[in-house]
Design a protein around this motif. Structure first.
Motif, short mmCIF file in Angstrom:
data_model
loop_
_atom_site.label_atom_id
_atom_site.label_comp_id
_atom_site.label_asym_id
_atom_site.label_seq_id
_atom_site.Cartn_x
_atom_site.Cartn_y
_atom_site.Cartn_z
N ILE A 5 54.10 53.92 75.35
CA ILE A 5 54.60 54.51 76.58
C ILE A 5 54.11 53.71 77.78
O ILE A 5 52.96 53.37 77.91
CB ILE A 5 54.16 55.97 76.71
CG1 ILE A 5 55.00 56.80 75.76
CG2 ILE A 5 54.26 56.49 78.09
CD1 ILE A 5 54.87 58.26 75.93
N GLU A 136 60.00 57.52 78.15
CA GLU A 136 58.77 57.99 78.80
C GLU A 136 59.03 58.75 80.09
O GLU A 136 58.14 59.42 80.62
CB GLU A 136 57.82 56.82 79.07
CG GLU A 136 58.41 55.72 79.97
CD GLU A 136 59.01 54.58 79.18
OE1 GLU A 136 58.92 53.43 79.64
OE2 GLU A 136 59.56 54.84 78.10
N THR A 139 61.51 63.41 80.16
CA THR A 139 61.02 64.77 80.45
C THR A 139 60.97 65.02 81.95
O THR A 139 61.30 66.11 82.43
CB THR A 139 59.62 64.96 79.84
OG1 THR A 139 59.70 64.77 78.42
CG2 THR A 139 59.10 66.36 80.12
N ARG A 400 52.73 69.68 72.47
CA ARG A 400 53.71 69.16 73.41
C ARG A 400 54.50 68.06 72.70
O ARG A 400 54.06 67.52 71.68
CB ARG A 400 53.06 68.63 74.68
CG ARG A 400 52.15 67.43 74.50
CD ARG A 400 51.51 67.03 75.84
NE ARG A 400 50.73 65.81 75.75
CZ ARG A 400 49.46 65.74 75.40
NH1 ARG A 400 48.81 66.85 75.08
NH2 ARG A 400 48.81 64.59 75.36
N SER A 401 55.65 67.75 73.25
CA SER A 401 56.51 66.73 72.65
C SER A 401 56.28 65.38 73.32
O SER A 401 56.05 65.30 74.54
CB SER A 401 57.98 67.13 72.78
OG SER A 401 58.23 68.33 72.09
N LYS A 402 56.35 64.32 72.53
CA LYS A 402 56.21 62.96 73.05
C LYS A 402 57.33 62.11 72.45
O LYS A 402 57.79 62.36 71.33
CB LYS A 402 54.86 62.35 72.66
CG LYS A 402 53.65 63.17 73.10
CD LYS A 402 53.35 63.01 74.55
CE LYS A 402 52.66 61.69 74.84
NZ LYS A 402 52.26 61.57 76.27
N TYR A 404 58.62 57.85 71.99
CA TYR A 404 58.27 56.45 72.08
C TYR A 404 59.44 55.60 71.64
O TYR A 404 60.13 55.93 70.66
CB TYR A 404 57.05 56.13 71.19
CG TYR A 404 55.80 56.89 71.53
CD1 TYR A 404 54.83 56.32 72.34
CD2 TYR A 404 55.58 58.17 71.06
CE1 TYR A 404 53.66 57.01 72.67
CE2 TYR A 404 54.44 58.88 71.37
CZ TYR A 404 53.48 58.29 72.18
OH TYR A 404 52.34 58.97 72.50
N TYR A 440 59.97 60.51 67.68
CA TYR A 440 59.73 61.83 68.26
C TYR A 440 58.46 62.40 67.62
O TYR A 440 58.36 62.48 66.39
CB TYR A 440 60.90 62.78 67.98
CG TYR A 440 62.18 62.40 68.67
CD1 TYR A 440 62.37 62.64 70.03
CD2 TYR A 440 63.22 61.80 67.96
CE1 TYR A 440 63.56 62.29 70.66
CE2 TYR A 440 64.41 61.45 68.58
CZ TYR A 440 64.58 61.70 69.93
OH TYR A 440 65.75 61.35 70.55
N GLU A 450 46.29 59.21 71.61
CA GLU A 450 47.49 58.44 71.92
C GLU A 450 47.27 56.94 71.72
O GLU A 450 48.22 56.21 71.40
CB GLU A 450 47.94 58.71 73.36
CG GLU A 450 49.28 58.08 73.69
CD GLU A 450 49.91 58.66 74.93
OE1 GLU A 450 51.15 58.68 75.00
OE2 GLU A 450 49.17 59.09 75.83
#
Length: 469
Positions: A5, A136, A139, A400-402, A404, A440, A450
């Motif tokens: 990210i 990135e 959201t 939480r959602s991330k 890449y 995801y 991270e």
């Protein structure tokens, strides 16, 4: 370029796309919201407007076609492009607005509202926003659009009485049509064209995920919740404006109630949202808000004779409403399978519009045949059932959602990378979709490393680059 990210801010193109799409969404939702506080008065003077069932159907008719067509219109945008679908939807919305403006009886208003709802472009707008923003920053873009909707809701209710006095409801409908045509120009001249348009699992509904989402008991509870929330809201708009008038307040002065109520209700919910997210107490806050919403609705029934009492009841109601409106999408994101978030949101959004139609139509019928008490009893029943469903639901995980960006790879390597990511510290779920070039992840709010994700993706990118050389 690193697969991790980026710390860069949104680019000028991304901000342009986000602000343009937010304004389009806002202009459209303004047209839907602005008639809510004044439509009951207008309908009294229309042929057929003395039938509350028809008035309720007219108020909520847009929700039926919106609920039916929203997901299919999103799928259509995958085939023929985002902008053509948005142009067509805005044109339909404008046509429906002008039909309603020229209506000389309640039936033509219903027809116009049905056409308005057929311009179901929400999914296409979200997909275009995803096309035009990097993973990135997606959201952030969605949050801007969401905040725009909230601000437009408050603004529309506050200015509706004044607009009604100046140009009347037919003028409001005509203004709505003009705004829709202006939105077409914004899409054409201001919103960039995407270089590549592809399916995005985080914003779009997938037929492959639809069955699992519809069978998920936890998601079904949340879908019922948004149905009940908007059904109650629309049913009460048949009654609250009339209540204020009968209590002695002139229609043009109703903004003096709506504006402070909406402002202070939004201020009050901010600490609750922060507490729920930071302390992982989202379920407790959520259930308390439903109880508060039910209390607010009951207080409305008990304070119909006084302006001050109605104002206090509305403050309670909208404080709970705004809190729930903000909490529900967060809960959907936490509970939905990592690769089916877009599908879950699509079903949730369609259910929301279906609730708007059902609440207005059933509320109108109950007012017609059982009086105000019947409408309040209907709303209380919806909310009481929601309280039970929410109280007995599992507390969502503090996740939480991330997202890449990943390099192009075959299906086997994407499966392998999914397993490697899922094994890292703090990662609950991981799914790499090679066709979308996105990883995801659903990760813990605390304990997520991270740096290990960044390193793994950088190593994979280095391997891919070395192999290609």
């Amino acid at each position: 370029m690193s697969a991790s990210i980026s710390s860069e801010k949104m680019s000028r193109t991304e901000w342009r796309a986000t602000s343009g799409l937010a304004s389009i969404y806002g202009l459209r939702m303004f047209g839907l919201f602005v008639i809510l506080p004044v439509f009951a008065f207008y309908a009294e003077h229309l042929p057929g407007g003395d039938n509350y069932t028809l008035v309720g159907i007219a108020l909520g008719a847009y929700g039926l076609t919106q609920a039916i067509l929203q997901i299919p219109m999103g799928w259509l945008s995958d085939r023929i492009g985002r902008k053509p679908v948005i142009y067509f939807g805005l044109l339909l919305f404008a046509v429906g607005s002008f039909v309603a403006a020229l209506a000389d009886d309640i039936y033509w208003v219903i027809f116009g509202r049905i056409i308005q709802g057929a311009g179901a472009i929400s999914a296409a707008i979200m997909a275009l926003a995803a096309d035009l923003t990097r993973e990135e920053h997606r959201t952030k873009a969605m949050a801007v659009i969401g905040m725009t909707i909230g601000a437009v809701f408050a603004l529309s209710l506050a200015v509706a009485p004044a607009l009604n006095q100046w140009i009347g409801v037919p003028g409001i409908f005509a203004m709505t049509g003009i705004l829709a045509l202006a939105a077409i120009l914004i899409v054409k001249l201001f919103v960039p064209d995407p270089h590549i348009s592809r399916f995005h699992s985080d914003t779009e509904a997938s037929t492959d995920s639809l069955g699992s989402v519809l069978r998920n008991a936890q998601l079904l509870r949340l879908n019922y919740g948004i149905f009940a929330l908007h059904a109650t809201l629309m049913a009460l708009w048949l009654l609250v404006p009339l209540t204020l008038r009968e209590a002695g307040m002139a229609v043009e002065d109703h903004w003096q109630i709506y504006l402070p109520v909406l402002f202070f209700s939004m201020v009050l919910v901010i600490p609750a949202i922060i507490y729920g997210e930071k302390k992982a107490r989202l379920k407790q806050v959520f259930v308390a808000a439903i109880a508060l919403l039910l209390c607010g609705q009951i207080f409305l029934a008990m304070t119909v004779d006084t302006i001050q009492g109605t104002m206090f009841a509305l403050l309670i109601f909208f404080a709970a409403f705004n809190l729930l409106e903000a909490s529900l999408p967060s809960l959907i994101s936490k509970i939905a399978p990592v690769g089916a978030k877009g599908t879950a949101i699509g079903v949730y959004s369609s259910t929301q519009f279906l609730g708007a139609f059902a609440g207005a139509a059933v509320g109108g019928y109950l007012m017609e045949h059982h009086g105000n008490l019947g409408l309040y009893a209907f709303c209380s029943g919806l909310l009481a059932l929601w309280f039970i469903l929410a109280y007995t639901m599992k507390a969502p995980a503090a996740v939480r959602s991330k997202m890449y960006h990943v390099q192009e790879m075959d299906k086997g390597k994407s499966q392998q990378l999914s397993e490697q990511l899922a094994a890292l510290s703090g990662v609950r779920e991981a799914l790499v979709l090679a066709n979308e070039r996105v990883a995801y992840l659903k990760v813990d709010m605390a304990g997520f490393d991270e740096e290990s994700v960044n390193k793994l993706l950088e190593d994979k990118e280095g391997e891919a680059n070395g192999f290609s050389q």
